[in-house]
Design an enzyme around this catalytic site. Structure first.
Site, short mmCIF file in Angstrom:
data_model
loop_
_atom_site.label_atom_id
_atom_site.label_comp_id
_atom_site.label_asym_id
_atom_site.label_seq_id
_atom_site.Cartn_x
_atom_site.Cartn_y
_atom_site.Cartn_z
N GLY A 35 2.83 1.94 -2.44
CA GLY A 35 4.10 1.37 -2.90
C GLY A 35 4.79 2.13 -4.00
CG HIS A 48 6.40 8.34 8.22
ND1 HIS A 48 7.75 8.57 8.16
CD2 HIS A 48 5.99 8.25 6.92
CE1 HIS A 48 8.15 8.63 6.91
NE2 HIS A 48 7.11 8.43 6.14
CG ASP A 87 -8.88 6.96 -1.34
OD1 ASP A 87 -8.03 6.84 -0.43
OD2 ASP A 87 -9.72 7.88 -1.38
CG ASP A 143 0.93 5.00 -4.57
OD1 ASP A 143 0.26 6.05 -4.41
OD2 ASP A 143 2.05 4.84 -4.07
CB VAL A 178 -0.93 0.00 1.23
CG1 VAL A 178 -1.75 1.29 1.27
CG2 VAL A 178 -1.85 -1.21 1.20
#
Length: 367
Positions: free
Chosen positions: A211, A271, A253, A233, A209
């Protein structure tokens, strides 16, 4: 002549001044490194095949003669910072019968990461991290702190999100620069893959995901050719990419749904997002692996901050990354307790954290 003092207060003051000035002028080291990367100093030394003298380096770089002394001073700082090493070689200017030596410069492990064309080249990371768009926003930090708006520093400074900035002008090359930087970082994962092969053994399918262009997925696919891999992606990222029977690219999505697989890989994804949006991604990941029952898992590659590690350089890098994620994306680097809460809130039963790639961690999450 140096002033002498026996007072501990004065000594403490001098040390405080050194500490303050060092951090104020840290940008000089960053920009000197950027200059070295742009000039291609590491490439020249690498192609030279042995340590290179200052005149040889200046000649190879096609510098104006007036800049040789300046190059020396740049190299002096970069050598002090560990990017080059000084040695001596026989001088070509020695008189007959006399052996003379002169200073030469060699690559070190950090500068080898700047040699273009190598799988582990991280020059694009330097270029991206020190891009004007990454630096100029900090001029607006005082205004941003006083705003009653949920904007990132980047949005406050530029009027648009970082993602909009990347996608708005394909001709500017910013999106390709970002993708190149992510692909370069992914190559470092190849070194860690040997140590964590067990994480992927036994899996029949994997969806990467976020990627990108598939850098990490291709590395995994090389090690596990039987594994059916999907790079997931945004459509504009993967739309023109082609794979093979066991490697495909799918646009979509991740906040809505994620293609089903035995395992979901989230490398450098969570992150970028705050806890609320990261929770949504994790819940969609849990749904994606539900067909595998208790044997499915989510594989997270991200930073796990440990301020008690005792490694100041490592911790400082992780905390720097945290502020980068905050100011550009409203994301965050998480401590172990934050990972634990996020994983639990998403409905997972257990997890395992393994340090990899120097400053990141591989987190296996189980339903």
């Amino acid at each position: 002549m140096a002033f002498s003092t026996n007072g501990s207060e004065e000594i403490e003051l001098y040390h405080a001044q050194i500490h303050l000035y060092k951090h104020v002028y840290n940008f000089v080291s960053s920009m000197a490194l950027k200059s070295a990367m742009e000039l291609g100093i590491a490439d020249v030394i690498h192609n030279h095949g042995k340590p290179i003298t200052l005149p040889e380096l200046a000649s190879a770089l096609k510098l104006h003669p007036s800049k040789v002394g300046i190059l020396y001073r740049f190299l002096r700082l970069l050598t002090h910072n560990g990017f080059f090493a000084k040695t001596t070689v026989p001088s070509q200017n020695g008189k007959d019968g006399e052996e003379e030596e002169e200073t030469a410069y060699a690559l070190t492990p950090p500068s080898k990461l700047l040699v273009k064309g190598k799988p582990t080249c991280l020059a694009s990371i330097v270029r991206g991290a020190l891009h004007p768009s990454s630096l100029d926003m900090w001029r607006s930090s005082e205004k941003w702190f006083k705003e009653d708006k949920e904007l990132t520093l980047f949005e406050s400074a530029t009027g648009e999100s970082f993602w909009d900035f990347l996608n708005k002008d394909s001709e500017s090359g910013t999106l390709s620069m970002f993708q190149e930087a992510m692909a370069a970082d992914s190559q470092m994962f190849k070194l860690a893959l040997k140590e964590c092969r067990h994480v992927f053994e036994g899996l029949e399918s994997l969806v990467d995901v976020g990627g990108g262009t598939g850098g990490v997925t291709k590395l995994i696919h090389e090690e596990f050719p039987h594994l059916k891999c999907t790079v997931f992606d945004q459509p504009q990222v993967v739309g023109n990419l082609s794979g093979n029977e066991n490697l495909k690219f799918v646009g979509g999505d991740m906040f809505k749904s994620i293609p089903p697989a035995d395992a979901v890989l989230l490398k450098w994804v969570l992150h970028d997002w705050n806890d609320e949006l990261s929770l949504k991604i994790l819940k969609n990941s849990k749904e994606a692996i539900s067909g595998k029952g208790k044997e499915g898992k989510v594989i997270i590659i991200d930073i796990s901050i440990d301020e008690a590690s005792g490694d100041r350089e490592l911790t400082e890098l992780q905390l720097d990354y945290d502020l980068v994620m905050l100011t550009m994306f409203n994301g965050k680097e998480r401590e172990k307790k934050e990972w634990e809460k996020l994983i639990s809130d998403a409905g997972f039963s257990s997890y395992k954290i393994t340090p990899i790639c120097g400053f990141k961690s591989l987190i296996e999450v189980f339903p």
